[in-house]
Each structure stands twice: as structure tokens, then as C-alpha cells.
Design a protein around this motif. Structure first.
Motif, PDB file in Angstrom:
ATOM      1  N   MET A  70       7.892   1.600  -0.520  1.00 35.28           N
ATOM      2  CA  MET A  70       7.428   2.362   0.637  1.00 35.28           C
ATOM      3  C   MET A  70       9.015   3.138   0.757  1.00 35.28           C
ATOM      4  O   MET A  70      10.136   2.839   0.428  1.00 35.28           O
ATOM      5  N   THR A  71       8.741   4.441   1.010  1.00 40.70           N
ATOM      6  CA  THR A  71       9.790   5.374   1.431  1.00 40.70           C
ATOM      7  C   THR A  71       9.419   5.671   2.763  1.00 40.70           C
ATOM      8  O   THR A  71       8.332   5.894   3.086  1.00 40.70           O
ATOM      9  N   TYR A  72      10.662   6.331   3.684  1.00 40.49           N
ATOM     10  CA  TYR A  72      10.173   7.099   5.046  1.00 40.49           C
ATOM     11  C   TYR A  72       9.203   8.291   4.718  1.00 40.49           C
ATOM     12  O   TYR A  72       8.186   8.262   5.373  1.00 40.49           O
ATOM     13  N   ALA A  73       9.490   8.818   3.640  1.00 45.62           N
ATOM     14  CA  ALA A  73       8.540   9.924   3.393  1.00 45.62           C
ATOM     15  C   ALA A  73       6.946   9.602   3.141  1.00 45.62           C
ATOM     16  O   ALA A  73       6.082  10.057   3.671  1.00 45.62           O
ATOM     17  N   ARG A  74       6.983   8.399   2.288  1.00 46.29           N
ATOM     18  CA  ARG A  74       5.602   7.794   2.086  1.00 46.29           C
ATOM     19  C   ARG A  74       5.029   7.251   3.228  1.00 46.29           C
ATOM     20  O   ARG A  74       3.748   7.457   3.417  1.00 46.29           O
ATOM     21  N   LEU A  75       5.716   6.769   4.116  1.00 48.17           N
ATOM     22  CA  LEU A  75       5.059   5.985   5.234  1.00 48.17           C
ATOM     23  C   LEU A  75       4.513   7.031   6.334  1.00 48.17           C
ATOM     24  O   LEU A  75       3.345   6.812   6.790  1.00 48.17           O
ATOM     25  N   GLY A  76       5.145   8.163   6.272  1.00 51.10           N
ATOM     26  CA  GLY A  76       4.461   9.201   7.180  1.00 51.10           C
ATOM     27  C   GLY A  76       4.256   8.626   8.582  1.00 51.10           C
ATOM     28  O   GLY A  76       4.895   7.734   9.249  1.00 51.10           O
TER      29      GLY A  76
ATOM     30  N   ASP B  68       1.018   7.264   8.955  1.00 52.78           N
ATOM     31  CA  ASP B  68      -0.145   6.240   9.044  1.00 52.78           C
ATOM     32  C   ASP B  68       0.550   4.834   8.297  1.00 52.78           C
ATOM     33  O   ASP B  68       0.125   3.728   8.466  1.00 52.78           O
ATOM     34  N   GLY B  69       1.685   5.149   8.003  1.00 51.77           N
ATOM     35  CA  GLY B  69       2.257   3.723   7.429  1.00 51.77           C
ATOM     36  C   GLY B  69       1.800   3.161   6.077  1.00 51.77           C
ATOM     37  O   GLY B  69       0.630   3.717   5.599  1.00 51.77           O
ATOM     38  N   LEU B  70       2.357   2.123   5.530  1.00 51.79           N
ATOM     39  CA  LEU B  70       1.800   1.267   4.518  1.00 51.79           C
ATOM     40  C   LEU B  70       1.772  -0.081   4.677  1.00 51.79           C
ATOM     41  O   LEU B  70       2.608  -0.553   5.409  1.00 51.79           O
ATOM     42  N   MET B  71       0.719  -0.857   4.031  1.00 53.59           N
ATOM     43  CA  MET B  71       0.613  -2.221   4.152  1.00 53.59           C
ATOM     44  C   MET B  71       1.028  -3.021   3.120  1.00 53.59           C
ATOM     45  O   MET B  71       0.898  -2.761   2.104  1.00 53.59           O
ATOM     46  N   TRP B  72       1.984  -3.752   3.363  1.00 56.94           N
ATOM     47  CA  TRP B  72       2.593  -4.599   2.235  1.00 56.94           C
ATOM     48  C   TRP B  72       1.861  -5.777   1.784  1.00 56.94           C
ATOM     49  O   TRP B  72       0.878  -6.185   2.736  1.00 56.94           O
ATOM     50  N   PRO B  73       1.639  -6.353   0.443  1.00 56.40           N
ATOM     51  CA  PRO B  73       2.541  -5.842  -0.408  1.00 56.40           C
ATOM     52  C   PRO B  73       2.566  -4.441  -1.030  1.00 56.40           C
ATOM     53  O   PRO B  73       1.393  -3.952  -1.329  1.00 56.40           O
ATOM     54  N   CYS B  74       3.614  -3.766  -1.391  1.00 54.02           N
ATOM     55  CA  CYS B  74       3.519  -2.358  -1.736  1.00 54.02           C
ATOM     56  C   CYS B  74       4.710  -2.388  -2.713  1.00 54.02           C
ATOM     57  O   CYS B  74       5.876  -1.962  -2.239  1.00 54.02           O
ATOM     58  N   PRO B  75       4.705  -3.074  -3.998  1.00 55.28           N
ATOM     59  CA  PRO B  75       5.771  -3.138  -4.739  1.00 55.28           C
ATOM     60  C   PRO B  75       6.281  -1.741  -5.315  1.00 55.28           C
ATOM     61  O   PRO B  75       7.589  -1.759  -5.665  1.00 55.28           O
ATOM     62  N   THR B  76       5.419  -0.932  -5.902  1.00 56.43           N
ATOM     63  CA  THR B  76       5.955   0.159  -6.599  1.00 56.43           C
ATOM     64  C   THR B  76       5.399   1.578  -5.834  1.00 56.43           C
ATOM     65  O   THR B  76       4.671   1.534  -4.704  1.00 56.43           O
ATOM     66  N   ILE B  77       6.156   2.609  -6.210  1.00 56.17           N
ATOM     67  CA  ILE B  77       6.245   3.993  -5.504  1.00 56.17           C
ATOM     68  C   ILE B  77       4.925   4.392  -5.660  1.00 56.17           C
ATOM     69  O   ILE B  77       4.377   5.406  -4.815  1.00 56.17           O
ATOM     70  N   ASP B  78       3.790   4.075  -6.528  1.00 58.08           N
ATOM     71  CA  ASP B  78       2.624   4.429  -6.565  1.00 58.08           C
ATOM     72  C   ASP B  78       1.394   3.491  -6.045  1.00 58.08           C
ATOM     73  O   ASP B  78       0.239   3.821  -6.125  1.00 58.08           O
ATOM     74  N   HIS B  79       2.031   2.435  -5.510  1.00 59.13           N
ATOM     75  CA  HIS B  79       1.149   1.419  -5.072  1.00 59.13           C
ATOM     76  C   HIS B  79       0.419   1.906  -3.788  1.00 59.13           C
ATOM     77  O   HIS B  79       1.209   2.343  -2.806  1.00 59.13           O
ATOM     78  N   PRO B  80      -0.997   1.773  -3.378  1.00 59.87           N
ATOM     79  CA  PRO B  80      -1.525   2.153  -2.229  1.00 59.87           C
ATOM     80  C   PRO B  80      -1.236   1.208  -1.075  1.00 59.87           C
ATOM     81  O   PRO B  80      -1.774   1.716   0.054  1.00 59.87           O
ATOM     82  N   GLY B  81      -0.600   0.047  -1.210  1.00 64.25           N
ATOM     83  CA  GLY B  81      -0.521  -0.697   0.003  1.00 64.25           C
ATOM     84  C   GLY B  81      -1.824  -1.639  -0.068  1.00 64.25           C
ATOM     85  O   GLY B  81      -2.800  -1.503  -0.976  1.00 64.25           O
ATOM     86  N   THR B  82      -1.900  -2.790   0.868  1.00 64.23           N
ATOM     87  CA  THR B  82      -2.745  -3.801   0.465  1.00 64.23           C
ATOM     88  C   THR B  82      -3.492  -4.196   1.826  1.00 64.23           C
ATOM     89  O   THR B  82      -2.710  -4.955   2.523  1.00 64.23           O
ATOM     90  N   PRO B  83      -4.653  -3.793   2.016  1.00 61.29           N
ATOM     91  CA  PRO B  83      -5.250  -3.959   3.403  1.00 61.29           C
ATOM     92  C   PRO B  83      -5.463  -5.416   3.455  1.00 61.29           C
ATOM     93  O   PRO B  83      -5.297  -6.143   4.466  1.00 61.29           O
ATOM     94  N   TYR B  84      -6.128  -6.264   2.286  1.00 62.12           N
ATOM     95  CA  TYR B  84      -6.159  -7.585   2.232  1.00 62.12           C
ATOM     96  C   TYR B  84      -5.616  -8.337   1.273  1.00 62.12           C
ATOM     97  O   TYR B  84      -5.764  -7.676   0.183  1.00 62.12           O
ATOM     98  N   VAL B  85      -4.898  -9.415   1.638  1.00 58.44           N
ATOM     99  CA  VAL B  85      -4.342 -10.171   0.473  1.00 58.44           C
ATOM    100  C   VAL B  85      -5.157 -11.119  -0.129  1.00 58.44           C
ATOM    101  O   VAL B  85      -6.137 -11.596   0.377  1.00 58.44           O
ATOM    102  N   HIS B  86      -4.800 -12.074  -0.985  1.00 56.93           N
ATOM    103  CA  HIS B  86      -5.348 -13.072  -1.785  1.00 56.93           C
ATOM    104  C   HIS B  86      -6.740 -12.439  -2.360  1.00 56.93           C
ATOM    105  O   HIS B  86      -7.697 -13.364  -2.451  1.00 56.93           O
ATOM    106  N   LYS B  87      -6.705 -11.413  -2.758  1.00 57.47           N
ATOM    107  CA  LYS B  87      -8.015 -10.582  -3.385  1.00 57.47           C
ATOM    108  C   LYS B  87      -8.406 -11.558  -4.576  1.00 57.47           C
ATOM    109  O   LYS B  87      -9.728 -12.143  -4.390  1.00 57.47           O
ATOM    110  N   ASP B  88      -7.782 -11.737  -5.658  1.00 56.53           N
ATOM    111  CA  ASP B  88      -8.337 -12.285  -6.968  1.00 56.53           C
ATOM    112  C   ASP B  88      -7.716 -13.875  -6.830  1.00 56.53           C
ATOM    113  O   ASP B  88      -8.333 -14.642  -7.156  1.00 56.53           O
ATOM    114  N   ALA B  89      -6.669 -13.940  -6.281  1.00 51.01           N
ATOM    115  CA  ALA B  89      -6.163 -15.422  -6.413  1.00 51.01           C
ATOM    116  C   ALA B  89      -4.971 -15.228  -5.328  1.00 51.01           C
ATOM    117  O   ALA B  89      -4.781 -14.408  -4.620  1.00 51.01           O
TER     118      ALA B  89
END
Lengths: 135, 264, 161, 530
Positions: free
Chosen positions: D359-365, D367-388
Motif C-alpha cells: 500500500m502507498t498513499y497514491a495507491r490507496l486513493g 477507495d482504499g485497499l484491503m489487507w493483506p496486500c503484500p506487494t505493490i501490484d497486489h489488488p488487496g484481499t476482499p475475503y481471507v482464508h480463500k484456499d487455506a
């Protein structure tokens, strides 16, 4: 005439609704919902609609206060900070860092929470950090 | 369109222009003025409706005599007319700039606010927000009352319908009158809360639809106020925002033209 | 369970100068009329705000009756010009949300005791026919209200179309 | 929340337990309305009849503190009917056998005896929840503010996993966080046991990383929670307290005990917008700036990191909290210098990379981003525990029902529960000063059932004296049938009638130390006619 609309986020609950602050000549005059925000889609609750009112409250503290002999007195920032710093320093010296507790806040920003716990851990040297997540 | 506004601002024909600017993908109302002419490049017209009329009134009350332009359409004009009848704005201070007056390449398409499809439960128990007044009148009375009460009960008492309304400006509002409507519970008194507001919309509502868009519970308020408008039209021949007289329920009038409704 | 016969609660706003006088005259003349009306004396029928009428329905009235002077006879010259506008407007609005016909306005002068009796009798009869106010019925069953007795299918379809 | 707010709309079943959503999270209630209108089944379990109850397919009012029993009862019915998702359980979870053994004893009849919910209703709840998928569970403090808070939460998770409702869109276990940045305060390490990004203070590698980053040796012993701190103040182990934007005198249980403790402090520093009840007893008060007067980020209940923007200059001589902390720290010999909040955020990114790294201020804009968002190209995570699950396999916890610490008895025959109302927020410092909000409700009150009111001869508005083993308050009665007979409800927002005088600090969850605000035993007397 200066009139600005500043997008921000409501600070009244965990939902995180997008708001627009109406600022006229440097004064906050109202709150509008952000109609394109992904969280609230243009709606707000009664608290959100009145978000600007507490900011403008005449009861706001406008200066740091230091209590002398049971009464508060207005102080400059430098004075107030120094009083607090001296107390913390002497208490840490006398009783150790774990004699200090820091309550961070679920109402301030991430950055400020980060600094507050950094203050507790790096400056005071204690993990006595908590906030009211339970309340 | 940008050029036209630029020249107005430069010549001083207009002190400021209220339009929209894109901020991080969101259209946000913005005041353009001579001091920041370069910002005009970011002017956009495709935005959901915001109560710009209220902002205009606020500005003019703070600085009377100021000459303002505002991005808008027919509805904006009507809202400003209503506000001027109630002495909230002076009509000569405001000029409405309708992007439709300009060539299409100069303006973006006006984005229509998303109308969500009503779910089956809403169709069964409530009222489809897209319906017209006639469709509601076709229902029998018991069904009508049940459907309206279902909708009104969803109210979370945010007062958003009033707060966003461009023609609501009273400092003291009947909705907050404690002898009239009880306070302190989230289920507001149904239906008086909504009907009191409907009564106050008589002679005012300009059918902009913002109340309904602002309603977190999707109550078909626009439909209710449309009915109010049509009553005012039928009984008093008064069209909000187009007629220039005081609204009918605020003046006595010179003669009685209405007939009593018989008991049967 | 056989319910007791329905006795409607009707709230009435009577103008001090005419309809209230008619009520008085009716009483003095020993004319009989139904006891369902709870009169409130107002100085002019124009002081009856739509708010008062709505408040009456909200508080459980099955019907609301407003009585004022004949047009031209208003003690305050033009007061009842306002009354008829307000009440006619409100009648249409209440009709739209399904509470129609429970609000009635009549001009009754202080000499018209007979007319007073006739209006009160007819209006009471009419409210009896209409039955209890849907608001009071619904508020009793509020918790389950949203679910109880879904309207017949045809109506649902009519609403869509 | 394991899932995002918008997803609620598309759930096939919404199960709300211990949350008065329309009052406390109105814009989440909007999604519940929408889900309901799209045909979702709505189940409400709450000791009070809340507004949403009228729209529910099934609404039950269980006894205060009997949540685990109710949930176990539902699971019993689900297992007995084979409505559970065996494939999901085998693939993604562990501990199922113990769970099924435990819930076997929770027959609907037994659960009816504990919870007061009819056995038939328990069967129906189970059926509605299990047979309409995806199903989302929403809860708030009604689940957590109990001595069995952790058990309650685990039971919710058990139920969700049993039906394969975790890691799926529009499902999940969704705690609605009460305050605007509770999520963020936790993420940023505002807890005694973790550093930013939930990195344990007991992990030497973590301590090493942070020590290097901050140029200071850091403590690795788990610190004290708020209730522990209060005890420590009483014992004389804690001498100084720095309270930022909190009002423990209103928000902590057993106010009278707390008042005594605070007096023992050598030094109390408060930082607040207002002279709150707590700030009034402080030695030094720092005047902080509000949300409109600074930049920064909040993380909302759905883990969405959102930017706030400075709209006006700080009021009076107040300062944003970050500046105050920087100056205090510098004065104590540890220079903290940041140009702006964005610089601080950059440090957060570096130190909590798993959640905030991308996340950076510029990316947050906006709309914001949902964590986990580990890398600069990660789209954010609407729901967790997806596959495991985050821990690998989802663990079922076999939970036995425990009665609340305090129940009604001869001397204190009423249950008392506390909570929020729609127009006020938390301890009321921010809402009681707002004219429009104050107009809605000016003073504290106590909700009481008509039958109880009749029994003790109380009319609407009469002044009541409510006493518990800790203390007593006076409050006007509000006669409402949304509480059960034998139960009272008091809002928490009113300084003049502080409900926390009544609540107990002895009753708290052994693991997370959350106080049992939702259940206390009280008695009621009529004081004066209203």
C-alpha cells in the motif's frame, strides 16, 4: 471566497464510510456522503451526517493544560511536553519502564497508533500498550 | 465549455464556478475561480447529482452579491427558483450552466445513478422504487398501507433525505420537534416521520431524486414526493420551481376554489 | 374468538366560533349522536396543522374530523381558506399511503346542530365500516408485521407492472 | 471481518448474533436489508428485539450469556441431520471429532432449558443457516463482551466452518468493529503482545528486525492489557499512564474501583479532543486535533485501509496526535522526525509488509485497499482464508457452555446488559457535544419490560435506582417490550448516568481480558415519579 470539498472518512464507527467535508473560508461547515464510495455508496447515518459538529464544538480543547495544585492552567506546547517528558523520564528511572502504561486509541489514525506504540516500546521500553478494542 | 467558463471567470462576469473535478477516480464538487484557472482542465460534467444548490446558497449567504456559476440542468434551475422564492438565494447572482448546451465532444456523458434491481422480497412486501404514482394507486388500500409501512419501517433515522435535499434549509426542522415525533429510538415513529416530511415537500420538491439515492434503506421517497407534487399540481395548479408565486400552502390565497370532499 | 364490536376513536378539531357552538347546541337540544368523537376546541380550523392530524393518526385515532365555519363566515376572515387547502392536500396524501377516507372536513355553523349530528353520525358510521386504523392494527403485530399475510399474488404482479 | 461489507448483499443467509446492526453500523445494515430483499434468509439471535428482528425470517431472544449453548445447539441439529459440509471439513479443517462429540450433548431440549429459545426454533435456525449457502455470520460486542467472549467467537467460527462458510464469498465470520480504527490500532501493534502486523513480541527475529529499524533494544516480555494495568495501578506496580483518545473512566467496567485506582497514579497524561471524564483527573492534558484536521489512514472493519485528508487547520492551538508524539519522544531523548503522515506510513509498510507492504498513499486513493496486500501490484484481499486458513487448517474448538459469572439471584434479580444507541458513539465525548445528535437523546435511560414495570409500579419516565454489587446509578425508565422480562438495558454513552458503575471488572475473559459488559445482576427501585 474559498470553498473546498475534501474527501475523507467518517470517524464514528468501524464501517468506514466515505464523506466529503465542506470547508468555507477555512471553517468546516458541513458533511456530505461520498456518492461513489465503495463502502457507503452515497449513504450516511445520523452520526456521519453530523460529523462536522463535534469538530466545531466550543468544548474542544484548544491548548495543552498542566495541572498545578489541583487546577488546570493553559500551557505552551513546549512547557507541557517538557513536564510530561520529565515525569516519564523520572518514573522510568525510578521504577523501570514497565511502570508506565500507554493506551493507544482506536479513534486515531494508523500512523499515530504506530507512533504511539513505537513511543511505548522504543522510548519508554515497555510492551504495556493496549487500547479499547475490547470495549 | 471550458473555454466559455474560462472567459467568464477571466472577465469577472462570474466570480466562481461550481462544478466537478475528478479526484482519484471520484467526481468531487469543486469551486473553480480566477485564482486557479489551470484547474479548469480537470472540470468534468459526468457526476452523480450532489446538492450543489445548497452549496450555492451557503456561499451567497456568506458573501452576498457574489456572482456564481453552477453546473446543472433543468432540475438545478428549478431548485434555485424554489430557493429564491424562499429568499435563500438571489436569482440574479446565479447562472446555471447546462453541459447539454454545448457540443457533445466538449462534455462527457452524464452518468445516471445506478438503479439497483429490486429483489423478490421487496417486490412482494415493499414498493419497487422504479414504479410510478399510478401503479401504486392501482393497488387496493390495505395493500398500499402494508407496503408503505414495510418501507418506512426500514428507516434508520439518518435524516439523510432532509440533509441532502437542495430545497430544505430551515434552521428548525419539524422532524426534530420532540412534541411531534418522538426521539431516541432507531425505529422512528412510522409513518408520521415520513409523512411530515412529505407534507413539507409540498410546493418545494423539485424531483431531483437525491433523497432516495441518499437513503441507506432504499425507501421509495421520490415516489412519495412525486405524489405530493402531483397533488399540489392538481389541487392548486402549482408547479414547484416553475411557478413564481409563493407555494399554495404558505399563503391564504384570494378565494376558495376547492370543494369539500363528501363523506361517501 | 369473537371480538367486541368495533367502537372507533375519532378525534375532532372544532372551531370555537361555529362547529363547537353547533356541538353545544346539539347537546342543549338533546340531540342524540354517537359518543365516539373526542372533540378538541381550537380557535380556528386553520390552526389545525397537518402535523396535528398526522399526530392523531400516529397516536391511534381511527378517524379525524375537522369542523370549521362556512367560507366567508370565518371569525378571522380568511382562516378557513387555509383549512381547506391543508385538509384537501392531506386527504389525497393519506389516500396514497392507504389511510384515505379517514380524514374529513365539514363546514358547520353554530346554528347547524342538525347538520352537526348528521355529520358526526355519518362519519362514525363510515369509520365503523372501514374498521380499525391499519396503523393500530399493524402496530400491534409489529414484530412479525413484515412477514405476516403477504399480499395476494395478483397484487404483487400489479405492483410490478 | 473475513469478508467484505459489499459481499453481505449476496449472501443466501445472514445470521446476526449479538449485534444491533441498524443502530451501531447503519451502513452495514443497509447491506443486510439488500440481502434480505434479494431473498436471503435472515436469522437474528439477540437478547433484545432489535429493529432488524422485524425483518427476520426467524428472530430469537436468548438468555444473556447463553450464546455458546445456542450455537452448540444449532451445530447439534446440523450434525444430526447431516447438513454439514463433510468435504470441506475433511479437506480444510481439523478437530472435527472432538467438536462433534461435544455438541452431541447439546440437544435442542437441553439448549432450550439453558437459553430460553424454543427447541423448534433452534431446529429452524440450524436448518436456515445450514441449508442456505453462502451464509454470513455478523456479530459485535454482544458476542465478545462476555467472560466467555473467546469461546463465543470460536463457536461462531465452528458453526461457519462446519457448513463450509469460510473462505467463500458472501460468507464468513464477520465481527463488526465498533470504533473507526480498532482494526488499524490492532494492526499497528496497539496490543501488549504484538508489534505492527501481528508480529509477536516474543519472537526473537521480530524483536531483532524492529530493534534494528528503530535503533533501540526492545522489550520482549508481553505487556499488560488495560484490565491488568488497572490492577497494577492498584498494586502500585504501574506509576504512570499515557492515555490517548480514550476515556477509560467511562469505557472500563466497575467505575468506582477504577476511580480509586487512577488516584494512585504518580502521573496521568491524557491526550484528547475534549476534557473527557478521564482528562479531568489527568496531570497534563494534550489538546489533539480531530479527523478533519490531519492526514492519515484508517483501517475499517473489512480491513480496508482508507485515507483521510486534512480539511481545515487544527482548531486553536491543538496539534495532530502524530506531531504530539513526535515532540514528546524528541523531548525524551529519542528524536522522532517525520515530514508528514505519509512518511510514517512508509515505515509501516516496511515493518508490516505482509499486511501493508503493497500500500502507498497514491495507491490507496479514495477507495482504499484491503489487507493483506503484500506487494505493490497486489489488488488487496476482499475475503481471507480463500484456499487455506492463515494457520493452514481451520481448527474446530470443542466448547462447553459456561454460565455468565454473575446471574440474577434473590438480592439482585435483574439481568442488566449495556450497549450503544443509534445516535451516540462510545463514551459520548464526540456525540454528546453535537447538537443534532444530542437532540435525539439527551440523557441516559434504562429500558425495562412493561410487565416488570407494572410489577414495581413504574411509569414511563419515572426515575429508577439501579444497583449492582459495585455501585448504583439513577436513570429514568423507558418502558419497551424490546427487552425480555427480567432484563434491563442501559446505553453506555452518558457521563451523568454511567452504566459502567454497575458492570463488573472481576468478570472478564481469561484469554483476552474482555470485560463482561453484557451481563450483570442488578436490582431496581423506583425513586421518584417522572
Amino acid at each position: 471566497m474559498e470553498y473546498k470539498i475534501i474527501p475523507s472518512v467518517c470517524s464514528y464507527c468501524g464501517t468506514g464510510c466515505g464523506v466529503l467535508f465542506k470547508v468555507m473560508n477555512g471553517r468546516l461547515v458541513g458533511t456530505l456522503p461520498n456518492k461513489t464510495h465503495p463502502v457507503n455508496e452515497g449513504g450516511l447515518c445520523i452520526k456521519g451526517w453530523n460529523l462536522h459538529e463535534y469538530v466545531n464544538s466550543f468544548l474542544r480543547l484548544t491548548s495543552p493544560l498542566v495541572k498545578v495544585k489541583g487546577r488546570f492552567h493553559k500551557a505552551t506546547w513546549d512547557e507541557a511536553i517538557q513536564v510530561a517528558a520529565d515525569h516519564f523520564t523520572s518514573i522510568v528511572e525510578k521504577y523501570g519502564p514497565d511502570s508506565v502504561g500507554v493506551l493507544v486509541s482506536a479513534k486515531m489514525t494508523n500512523e499515530e497508533n504506530f507512533l504511539a506504540q513505537k513511543f511505548a516500546r522504543a522510548v519508554i521500553g515497555t510492551n504495556n500498550v493496549d487500547h479499547c478494542a475490547r470495549l | 465549455m471550458r473555454e466559455q467558463i474560462r472567459s467568464w471567470l477571466e472577465s469577472g462576469e462570474m466570480d466562481a464556478f461550481l462544478g466537478f473535478k475528478e479526484v482519484e477516480g471520484h467526481p468531487i464538487p469543486h469551486l473553480f475561480s480566477k485564482a486557479n484557472l489551470a484547474e479548469l482542465e480537470g472540470l468534468i460534467v459526468n457526476a452523480p447529482r450532489y446538492p450543489l444548490e445548497t452549496l450555492v446558497a451557503e456561499m451567497l449567504q456568506s458573501q452576498p452579491g457574489m456572482k456564481l456559476g453552477v453546473l446543472g440542468d433543468e432540475t438545478t434551475r428549478r431548485a434555485l427558483n424554489v430557493l429564491s422564492i424562499w429568499n435563500q438565494v438571489s436569482p440574479e447572482s446565479v447562472r446555471v450552466i447546462d453541459p447539454d448546451q454545448f457540443a457533445p465532444e466538449e462534455k462527457g456523458a452524464r452518468k445516471v445513478f445506478r438503479v439497483s434491481e429490486p429483489g423478490p422480497v421487496k417486490l412482494e412486501r415493499g414498493i419497487d422504487n422504479r414504479l410510478g404514482v399510478d401503479a401504486i394507486q392501482a393497488l387496493d388500500g390495505d395493500d398500499r398501507v402494508r407496503r408503505w409501512m414495510y418501507e418506512f419501517q426500514k428507516c434508520i433515522k439518518c435524516y439523510g433525505c432532509r440533509n441532502i435535499c437542495p430545497v430544505c434549509f430551515c434552521k428548525e426542522c419539524s422532524l426534530e420537534h420532540q412534541d411531534l415525533i418522538s426521539t431516541g429510538t432507531v425505529l422512528t415513529e412510522v409513518p408520521i416521520f415520513h409523512l411530515v416530511r412529505a407534507v413539507h415537500m409540498a410546493g418545494r420538491c423539485i424531483d431531483c431524486g437525491m433523497c432516495e439515492q441518499a437513503c441507506p434503506a432504499d425507501i421509495p421517497l421520490r415516489l412519495l414526493y412525486r405524489k405530493v407534487n402531483s397533488i399540489v399540481m392538481e389541487l392548486f395548479d402549482y408547479e414547484n420551481g416553475l411557478s413564481s408565486d409563493q407555494p399554495p400552502l404558505s399563503v391564504l390565497g384570494e378565494k376558495v376554489v376547492l370543494e369539500l370532499k363528501p363523506i361517501h | 374468538m369473537k371480538a367486541e364490536p368495533f367502537e372507533p376513536k375519532i378525534l375532532a378539531f372544532f372551531c370555537n366560533w361555529c362547529t363547537y357552538g353547533a356541538a353545544d347546541l346539539a347537546g342543549v337540544s338533546r340531540l342524540q349522536y354517537p359518543p365516539n368523537v373526542r372533540p378538541i376546541r381550537v380557535m380556528c380550523s386553520a390552526t389545525v396543522s397537518p402535523h396535528h392530524v398526522l399526530r392523531a393518526f400516529q397516536s391511534g385515532a381511527d378517524g379525524v374530523l375537522v369542523g370549521g365555519c362556512h367560507v366567508g363566515d370565518c371569525h378571522y376572515i380568511y382562516g378557513n381558506y387555509m383549512t381547506i387547502k391543508r385538509i384537501r392536500f392531506l386527504q389525497e396524501l393519506l389516500e396514497f399511503v392507504g389511510l384515505g377516507e379517514r380524514l374529513h372536513l365539514e363546514w358547520i355553523s353554530s346554528a347547524e346542530a342538525q347538520k352537526f349530528v348528521q355529520v358526526v353520525t355519518e362519519f362514525t358510521l363510515k369509520i365503523k365500516e372501514l374498521g380499525p386504523s391499519p396503523l393500530t392494527v399493524l402496530s400491534k403485530g409489529l414484530p412479525a408485521m413484515a412477514l405476516s399475510s403477504p399480499p395476494p399474488r395478483e397484487n404483487a404482479r400489479a405492483a410490478v407492472g | 471481518m473475513t469478508n467484505s461489507i459489499g459481499e453481505i448483499e449476496d449472501a443466501a443467509c445472514v445470521f446476526i448474533i449479538g449485534s444491533n446492526t441498524t443502530a451501531c453500523h447503519p451502513l452495514i445494515a443497509r447491506r443486510v436489508y439488500k440481502a434480505k430483499e434479494k431473498g436471503a434468509k435472515l436469522i437474528i439471535a439477540d437478547p433484545r428485539r432489535i429493529q432488524l428482528s422485524r425483518f427476520a425470517d426467524l428472530s430469537v431472544t436468548h438468555r444473556l450469556g447463553s450464546d455458546t449453548a445456542l450455537l452448540n445447539g444449532m451445530m447439534h441439529v446440523i450434525l444430526r441431520n447431516g447438513w454439514h459440509d463433510l468435504g470441506y471439513i475433511e479437506k480444510r479443517t481439523e478437530g472435527f471429532d472432538e467438536l462433534s462429540k461435544t455438541v452431541e450433548a447439546y440437544t435442542p431440549d437441553r439448549v432450550e432449558a439453558i437459553t430460553g429459545v424454543a427447541a423448534g426454533d433452534i431446529e429452524r435456525m440450524a436448518e436456515l443457516y445450514a441449508r442456505n449457502r453462502p451464509a454470513a455470520i455478523l456479530y459485535t460486542m454482544g458476542i465478545t463482551q462476555h467472560a466467555t467472549g473467546v469461546d463465543n467467537v470460536k463457536s461462531c467460527a465452528n458453526l461457519a466452518m462446519l457448513c463450509g462458510n469460510v473462505g467463500v464469498p458472501s460468507s464468513g465470520v464477520n465481527p463488526l468493529r465498533g470504533q473507526n480504527n480498532v482494526q488499524g490500532a490492532c494492526d499497528m501493534g496497539g496490543l501488549p503482545n504484538v508489534l505492527p502486523g501481528y508480529q509477536p513480541v516474543t519472537d526473537p527475529n521480530v524483536i531483532d528486525t524492529f530493534s534494528k529499524a528503530w535503533g533501540k533494544a526492545l522489550p520482549n516480555k508481553i505487556g499488560m492489557t488495560i484490565p491488568e494495568m488497572i490492577t497494577a495501578i492498584g498494586d502500585g506496580r504501574l506509576k504512570a499512564l499515557y492515555v490517548i483518545g480514550e476515556n477509560p473512566k467511562m469505557s472500563e467496567p466497575d467505575r468506582i474501583h477504577l476511580d480509586h485506582a487512577l488516584k494512585k497514579l504518580d502521573f496521568l497524561l491524557a491526550q484528547d479532543l475534549f476534557l473527557s471524564e478521564t482528562a479531568q483527573v489527568a496531570d497534563v492534558v494534550f489538546a489533539a486535533s480531530s479527523v478533519a484536521e490531519k492526514d492519515g489512514t484508517f483501517t475499517n472493519t473489512e480491513r480496508r485501509c482508507l485515507r483521510i485528508n486534512k480539511a481545515i487547520e487544527p482548531i486553536g492551538n491543538s496539534l495532530p496526535d502524530w506531531e504530539i508524539i513526535c515532540r514528546l519522544s524528541t523531548a525524551m531523548g529519542y528524536p522522532m522526525e517525520y515530514e508528514n503522515p505519509e512518511a510514517i506510513f512508509e515505515e509501516v509498510r516496511r515493518l508490516a509488509p505482509r499486511l501493508y507492504g503493497g500500500m502507498t498513499y497514491a495507491r490507496l486513493g479514495i477507495d482504499g485497499l484491503m489487507w493483506p496486500c503484500p506487494t505493490i501490484d497486489h489488488p488487496g484481499t476482499p475475503y481471507v482464508h480463500k484456499d487455506a486458513f492463515a494457520r493452514g487448517k481451520g481448527k474446530f474448538h470443542a466448547i462447553e457452555y459456561l454460565a455468565p459469572v454473575e446471574g440474577p439471584d434473590e438480592e439482585y434479580p435483574f439481568f442488566l446488559t449495556t450497549g450503544r444507541m443509534f445516535c451516540h458513539y462510545h463514551t459520548g465525548t464526540m456525540t454528546r457535544v453535537s447538537p443534532h445528535l444530542d437532540a435525539e437523546q439527551k440523557r441516559g435511560y434504562v429500558d425495562i419490560h412493561p410487565s416488570d414495570a407494572e410489577r414495581i409500579g413504574v411509569k414511563n419516565g419515572d426515575m429508577l435506582l439501579i444497583s449492582s454489587r459495585r455501585g448504583q446509578i439513577e436513570a429514568p425508565a423507558r418502558i419497551r417490550d424490546n427487552v425480555n422480562p427480567g432484563t434491563l438495558f442501559a446505553p453506555m454513552h452518558f457521563g451523568g448516568r454511567p452504566a459502567n458503575v454497575l458492570t463488573s471488572s472481576k468478570a472478564f475473559d481469561p484469554i483476552v481480558k474482555i470485560p463482561e459488559f453484557k451481563v450483570s445482576a442488578v436490582k431496581v427501585e423506583k425513586l421518584v415519579e417522572g
